[in-house]
Write an enzyme that holds these catalytic residues in place. Structure first.
Site, mmCIF file in Angstrom:
data_model
loop_
_atom_site.group_PDB
_atom_site.id
_atom_site.type_symbol
_atom_site.label_atom_id
_atom_site.label_comp_id
_atom_site.label_asym_id
_atom_site.label_seq_id
_atom_site.Cartn_x
_atom_site.Cartn_y
_atom_site.Cartn_z
ATOM 1 N N HIS A 294 -1.677 -3.763 -2.482
ATOM 2 C CA HIS A 294 -2.077 -4.168 -3.531
ATOM 3 C C HIS A 294 -2.530 -4.835 -4.018
ATOM 4 C CE1 HIS A 294 1.975 -2.675 -5.625
ATOM 5 N NE2 HIS A 294 3.361 -3.141 -4.334
ATOM 6 N N HIS B 86 -5.684 -2.488 -4.698
ATOM 7 C CA HIS B 86 -5.313 -1.569 -5.477
ATOM 8 C C HIS B 86 -5.944 -2.258 -6.364
ATOM 9 C CE1 HIS B 86 -2.650 1.077 -7.475
ATOM 10 N NE2 HIS B 86 -4.033 1.118 -8.805
ATOM 11 N N HIS C 14 1.875 -4.893 2.905
ATOM 12 C CA HIS C 14 2.032 -3.997 1.761
ATOM 13 C C HIS C 14 1.821 -4.684 0.326
ATOM 14 C CE1 HIS C 14 5.121 -1.483 -0.891
ATOM 15 N NE2 HIS C 14 5.296 -2.906 -1.624
ATOM 16 N N GLU C 15 1.739 -5.725 0.865
ATOM 17 C CA GLU C 15 1.320 -6.520 -0.279
ATOM 18 C C GLU C 15 -0.359 -6.602 -0.656
ATOM 19 O OE1 GLU C 15 2.666 -7.212 -2.291
ATOM 20 O OE2 GLU C 15 4.603 -7.388 -1.705
#
Length: 686
Positions: free
Chosen positions: A482, A485, A478-479
């Protein structure tokens, strides 16, 4: 005449490896004078823009604002990193001082009449400026930012808004520090073998390491770090100790004494209501949601209640199964929150013939990091090269160069994976430097992103590998989603770079990336036994995939109840007693007594010190998008379909906030999604 405060060179002149900050040269005492100097420098830059004699243009106003405050950005990035990931008393004292000072600074900018007049003139003539889509988005963001800062208000209202924002900054800093004090200040030291009943070796090792950090030899520490408290609640056979630890975990921010956050919450909610009124909105939620995909509180609550009804029905079934197992063991007690994880794990072991303890030896931190990088390589054509002996902000932090297919360094990535007392709980991504293509005042043309992930995994004993739970592994993916991104951003203007998107779109790249963890080829390749190196057996892999939606009712109830309370706080005009309102909401929706909110109000950092006020729902809103987005890959029959991956990179990971989120999602998928794929992903479809 007194000398002007100086900025220590290391804070703004980043001469480390590939432009990293020289972390070892930065002292805690450097920050206070550096902030004073950087704030003064930014103030002078803003005055020059506001007093520009030439007619306002996009370049001399908007671009000038985009590149102003470089020193302040660098000092701030370094300081807030230290405040979150490696704090101490000196930093915390300065945080309480800096937070309101920064608020005061930006309130002054946001209500500068000359500056707003220039922005407003550009906004009014925007259709005649020949702007690109990205430039239009940047201008809109600046104009709306000024309006919401109070630029259109009368002077008295502007002053009141500035005072509120300053107070809110102080309260937010105190809220987070109180939670950290409660977390780091509590531990349960165990010594007798009877107290360790049921605990697997990996957890005993982590608890022994935590005890040594606290000066306790030949002992085991239960701490409130999620990577220890959750497995303890799962495996411990000692119900009395589970209850003691659970109550300490859920009491963070609610203990009597100086760390109690209830008065802070009450004041913050009242001030947010006042902000909304000053700016002409009926509620704070209406203000916050205006520029999101959801748009209105009604749309948010509609999605949440649609999910809630299905989730609570499933949770009741799960609770009945747990109650039956408790009775089967000859015990005579109702299902309590400190029982749920323990008995759910036993049921999963029975139903799917594997346990978390059996799975964990196959989930080595090192291998899951490799898996993260491999997925990024297959999807986006990048690779990560670790650089040894490069100083970071803590000895545990690792530094990686992110290289493209031509072997060019396009970003730097720092991984900070282990829990420590100086770090706040949870996991997050942030940046020291964001990607853009503007020319700065120092002559640099554009900047390369420097991104970091912070996690709180249990640190293993010296010489032993770190082992993760499946949830930990998902958190890592998940991180890193990010981080991608931020690292794959390809925009011109800093304000729309990377994660500079609406709150309910920002979780799409991270939650979508989680899907690739359980792609069978990835698990086969990287889920390898810590001792033998053998891949996870196909039978165990099949069980893991079959069990993905196990306990879905519990997990969804935990989250959705928190999101509904958040919305209630920010749609209720006056909240005299936040804890009473929390209880009222939970009673109205039928919250099972055997489950608690994932984030009870006194430690709900997302909404009281983390920027997610009236926005916690966004994880689920983004989940509607991410389930539908991964379905696009599934429809091709290839989780790494090159054409789909190229569209994903261009329209989601690289686009930042340069395009409206609805438009950029439709460019990727061809349409907007319905909640159906998300409900199916959670195992809650009818």
């Amino acid at each position: 005449m007194t000398d002007k405060p100086a900025i220590a060179p290391g804070l703004t002149q980043w001469t480390g490896h590939e432009g990293l900050p020289p972390f070892q040269a930065i002292r805690d005492e450097d920050f206070a004078p550096a902030f004073d100097a950087a704030l003064a420098e930014h103030e002078a830059e803003i005055a020059a823009i506001a007093n520009e004699t030439a007619e306002p243009s996009f370049d001399n106003t908007v671009v000038a604002l985009e590149i102003a405050g470089d020193s302040l950005s660098r000092v701030s990035a370094l300081f807030w990193n230290r405040a979150g990931a490696h704090t101490n008393d000196t930093i915390q004292a300065l945080e309480r001082e800096i937070a309101p000072k920064m608020s005061r600074h930006y309130s002054k900018i946001g209500t500068d009449p000359k500056l707003f007049a220039r922005i407003d003139a550009l906004w009014e003539s925007r259709d005649n400026l020949g702007l690109t889509v990205e430039q239009s988005r940047v201008l809109e963001r600046h104009w709306k930012g000024f309006v919401k800062a109070g630029a259109k208000l009368e002077k008295a209202a502007q002053d009141r808004l500035a005072a509120i924002n300053e107070r809110m900054a102080s309260l937010s800093a105190s809220f987070g520090q109180n939670v950290l004090k409660d977390e780091s200040g509590w531990s349960l030291i165990l010594r007798d073998e009877a107290e360790l009943a049921g605990l697997p070796d990996f957890l005993r090792d982590a608890m022994a390491s935590a005890a040594r950090e606290r000066g306790e030899e030949n002992a085991y520490a239960v701490t409130l770090s999620r990577s220890i408290i959750e497995p303890f609640l799962t495996f411990s056979e000692r119900r009395d100790l589970r209850e003691q630890a659970f109550k300490a975990w859920t009491a963070r921010g609610a203990n009597e004494g100086p760390t109690n956050n209830r008065d802070i919450v009450r004041e913050m909610l009242a001030l947010r209501t006042e902000i909304a009124g000053l700016l002409g909105y009926p509620t704070f939620a209406a203000l916050k949601l205006e520029d999101t995909m959801a748009k209105t509180p009604e749309a948010v609550n509609g999605l949440l209640m649609q999910v809630w009804d299905k989730a609570v029905m499933r949770a009741r079934e799960e609770e009945a199964d747990i109650a039956a197992l408790i009775a089967e063991e000859g015990r005579n007690h109702a299902v309590q929150p400190w029982d749920w994880r323990h008995y759910a794990e036993k049921i999963r072991t029975q139903r799917f013939a594997f346990s978390e303890a059996e799975l964990k030896p196959y989930l080595q931190l090192e291998k899951i990091i490799e898996a993260c990088f491999d997925v990024a390589g297959r999807l986006f054509g990048i690779k990560a090269v670790e650089v040894k002996d490069v100083p970071a902000y803590h000895p545990d932090v690792r530094v990686f160069e992110i290289r493209d297919q031509a072997d060019k360094v396009i970003a730097l990535f720092l991984g900070d994976y282990f829990a420590r007392a100086s770090k706040r709980s949870g996991a997050w991504m942030s940046s020291f430097q964001s990607q853009h293509r503007l020319t700065l005042k120092n002559g640099a043309h554009g900047e390369r992103p420097i991104i970091y992930n912070v996690c709180n995994f249990a640190k293993p004993a010296e010489g032993k590998p770190a082992l993760l739970s499946l949830d930990d592994a998902r958190t890592l993916f998940h991180e890193f989603g990010h981080a991608l991104h931020g690292m794959l951003s390809d925009v011109t203007y800093p304000s729309v770079s990377g994660t500079g998107v609406s709150r309910d779109f920002v979780e799409l790249p991270s939650q979508l990336y989680e899907h690739w963890l359980t792609v069978p080829d990835i698990l086969k390749r990287y889920a390898r036994h810590v001792e033998t190196g053998a891949p996870m057996p196909q039978a165990l892999l099949d069980k893991v995939l079959a069990a993905r939606n196990f306990n879905a009712g519990f997990n969804t109830v935990e989250f959705t109840s928190s999101a509904l309370v958040d919305m209630a706080f920010h749609t209720t005009p006056s909240v005299a007693d936040p804890m009473a309102l929390q209880a009222e909401v939970l009673d109205r929706i039928g919250m099972p007594s055997s489950i608690v909110m994932r984030h009870a109000t006194p430690h709900f950092q997302h909404i009281f010190s983390g920027g997610y006020s009236a926005g916690y729902y966004s994880y689920m809103w983004s989940e509607v998008l991410d389930a539908d987005a991964f379905a696009a890959f599934e429809e091709t029959g290839n989780a790494f379909d090159p054409a789909m991956a190229e569209r994903l990179k261009r329209h989601v990971y690289a686009a930042g906030g340069a395009v409206d989120p609805e438009e950029t999602y439709k460019a990727f998928r061809g349409r907007l999604p319905s909640p159906d794929a998300m409900l199916a992903k959670r195992g809650l479809a009818a």
